[in-house]
Design an enzyme around this catalytic site. Structure first.
Site, PDB file in Angstrom:
ATOM      1  N   GLY A   8      -2.359  -8.560 -26.317  1.00 17.01           N
ATOM      2  CA  GLY A   8      -1.105  -7.859 -26.606  1.00 17.01           C
ATOM      3  C   GLY A   8      -0.774  -7.871 -28.085  1.00 17.01           C
ATOM      4  N   LYS A  29       5.125   5.322 -47.193  1.00 12.42           N
ATOM      5  CA  LYS A  29       3.939   5.052 -48.029  1.00 12.42           C
ATOM      6  C   LYS A  29       3.316   6.380 -48.449  1.00 12.42           C
ATOM      7  CE  LYS A  29      -0.736   3.147 -47.621  1.00 12.42           C
ATOM      8  NZ  LYS A  29      -1.683   2.379 -46.813  1.00 12.42           N
TER       9      LYS A  29
END
Ligand SMILES: Cc1cc2nc3c(=O)[nH]c(=O)nc-3n(C[C@H](O)[C@H](O)[C@H](O)COP(=O)(O)OP(=O)(O)OC[C@H]3O[C@@H](n4cnc5c(N)ncnc54)[C@H](O)[C@@H]3O)c2cc1C
Length: 503
Positions: free
Chosen positions: A12, A78
């Site tokens: 996970g 970004k």
């Protein structure tokens, strides 16, 4: 068709929850059950904070709201990656998310730029990139879809907190019926006849079966490696960094809209600005640098106070010979790892998920489908590998043993070919389906000092004055457009500020 009734995802981390979320969406209404097993005691790798623009495709497929995602994961925008001290100490260039200039008469822009350079024009190619100009001025606004506008000439990605991103996707998955089971897997059983994975057994005794298993167990590679013994191709002779130390720090300035990668004596250091903190990490080669030295260098280079203890990670660059073996698909670090210099691992996860949904199997696992998946993933890894090798190989640096070894290595034929073509004619070898296309290669080729000997003969259709005028116009367009953008901070505040949401 004998359909898959249960998909069992082991792990996970970012890979596990990206897979769970995408399959939950893809398999909605089919009756296929999805269960994800993860161990809180083991935890996740805890890094992986910079992305590339392809992440928008993933968000779109899953109908993920960008604002929600950014708020939930403390994300920033970004516009590219700045490479400091790579070519030589004191030199810096940007790999921006967007092309340079405008093509003219069917000829790529950089051929005109190269021709003017020969005539004595000193303008850097970066002056023709709006993504670079905006990033360096700390500005950001969303690109437009209007192809006639200069504001459509760039793309963007995100910096986010990796654990918050996984938590966000967990919520998304659980809302769509994915069952999460906590526990440490202690055993994996194979079917004695087929050799397929039959089940995994947890420490507290529960046994979980499945038709299709997805190995997202990270570097441990519990299924694809330990249980199935799938070979790992080691590429560390090309990409020698094998360790990293990650150190988050308190934010000391407004977050800049780009990642910084600074070359050091035996590797490099990343700086990833988030809304609430800065991610830092030193990637290095243990043959040339001890862990203690690496940690102290990382801490010395951090701007702002370090938060928590440094997280030391070891890895071997490379990939599984087969990402999909029997009834097990490896996604994420279990399937391979190419160091984070160009922020490509999350993209490789995304690429594997997209291929898995494309070739989603029936219970007979048709060999042709599995082979097609493996061939695509192999190509993806090799493409990224070559791009990364180039950064280490094409350097003027010879100030340490590490850099001398890098610049004298023998490189893959595929990369050699690309370099030879560019050096000779200025043509960039790429395929339209590649991740890195013309603008990406140009950024690093020119950034690291590879100049073509020639330029396209069709540039002669315009005389020197006309080319000069047009290029000057492009530079002023870029300058004006960057100056008119709001600051990155203003855009974050307005769009997805975590502080503002809290207030
Ligand atoms: C130094 C470094 C920097 C990186 N930077 C970037 C970056 O900027 N951008 C980018 O795209 N990628 C980056 N990456 C890659 C990115 O971190 C990974 O691709 C991403 O986090 C996926 O990891 P994962 O989910 O495969 O593994 P992990 O995060 O390690 O997750 C593994 C999961 O498996 C579970 N697990 C393992 N063993 C068992 C067991 N026995 N029983 C039960 N559960 C188990 C764990 O509990 C965990 O949930 C970076 C990687 C490194 C090493």
């Amino acid at each position: 068709m004998d359909k898959i009734r249960q998909v069992t995802i082991v792990g996970g981390g970012t890979a596990g929850w990206m897979t769970a979320a995408a399959l939950a969406r893809f398999l909605e209404g089919t009756g296929t059950r999805i269960e994800l097993v993860e161990s809180d005691a083991i935890g996740t790798v805890g890094v992986g904070e910079a992305t590339i623009p392809a992440i928008h495709d993933f968000n779109m497929k899953l109908d993920i709201d960008e604002r929600e995602l950014m708020r939930a994961s403390n994300a920033t925008f970004k516009l590219g990656i700045e490479f400091v001290d790579w070519r030589r100490k004191g030199h810096a260039y940007m790999h921006p998310f967007g092309p340079y200039g405008l093509d003219m008469n069917g000829v790529a822009f950089h051929h005109y730029w190269r021709r003017l350079r020969e005539a004595g024009d000193a303008n850097d190619i970066a002056a023709y990139s709006l993504a670079t100009a905006a990033a360096k001025r700390g500005r950001f606004s969303h690109p437009t879809r209007d192809a006639a506008s200069i504001y459509s000439s760039y793309s963007y990605a995100f910096h986010f907190d990796a654990s918050l991103y996984a938590a966000f996707l967990r919520q998304y998955s659980e809302r769509r019926g994915v069952v999460r089971t906590e526990g440490r897997i202690v055993d994996v059983s194979l079917d004695p006849e087929s050799g397929n994975i039959d089940s995994v057994r947890l420490e507290h005794g529960r046994v979980i079966g499945g038709d299709l298993f997805v190995d997202c167990s990270g570097f441990r590679a519990l299924l694809i490696g330990d249980a199935l013994g799938t070979d790992y191709e080691d590429w560390s002779h090309w990409l020698p960094c094998d360790r990293a130390v990650a150190v988050p720090s308190k934010r000391v300035e407004e977050p800049e809209p780009y990642t910084r990668a600074t070359a050091l004596d035996a590797g490099w250091q990343w700086r990833i600005p988030l809304q609430h903190r800065t991610g830092n990490g030193h990637v290095y080669c243990s043959h040339y640098l001890s862990d203690d030295e690496a940690v102290s260098t990382a801490l010395a280079n951090v701007e702002g106070e370090a938060i928590g203890d440094p997280n030391l990670l070891r890895f071997t660059t490379g990939k599984r010979s087969k990402a999909w073996s029997r009834n097990c698909v490896s996604i994420g670090l279990s399937g391979g790892f190419l160091e984070p210099l160009e922020s490509t691992s999350i993209w490789l996860i995304q690429a594997a998920i997209i291929e898995l949904t494309r070739w989603f199997p029936a219970r007979d696992f048709a060999t042709a489908d599995v082979d097609a998946f493996n061939a695509t993933m192999d190509r993806r890894f090799r493409e990224v590998r070559d791009f990364l090798i180039f950064h280490y190989y094409a350097v003027e640096r010879d100030d340490t043993e590490f850099w001398r070894a890098c610049r004298s290595m023998s490189i893959p034929d595929s990369l050699q070919h690309r370099l030879e073509v560019f050096r000779a004619s200025g043509h960039v070898v790429f395929d339209a389906s590649d991740l890195f296309i013309e603008g990406n290669w140009l950024a690093v080729l020119i950034g690291q000092g590879v100049e073509p000997a020639a330029w396209h003969l069709r540039t002669d259709l315009l005389d020197d004055d006309a080319v000069e005028q047009r290029l000057a116009y492009m530079r002023s367009m870029v300058d004006d457009a960057a100056a008119a953008m709001p600051s990155h901070k203003e855009t974050l505040d307005r769009y997805c500020s975590v502080e503002r949401q809290g207030a």
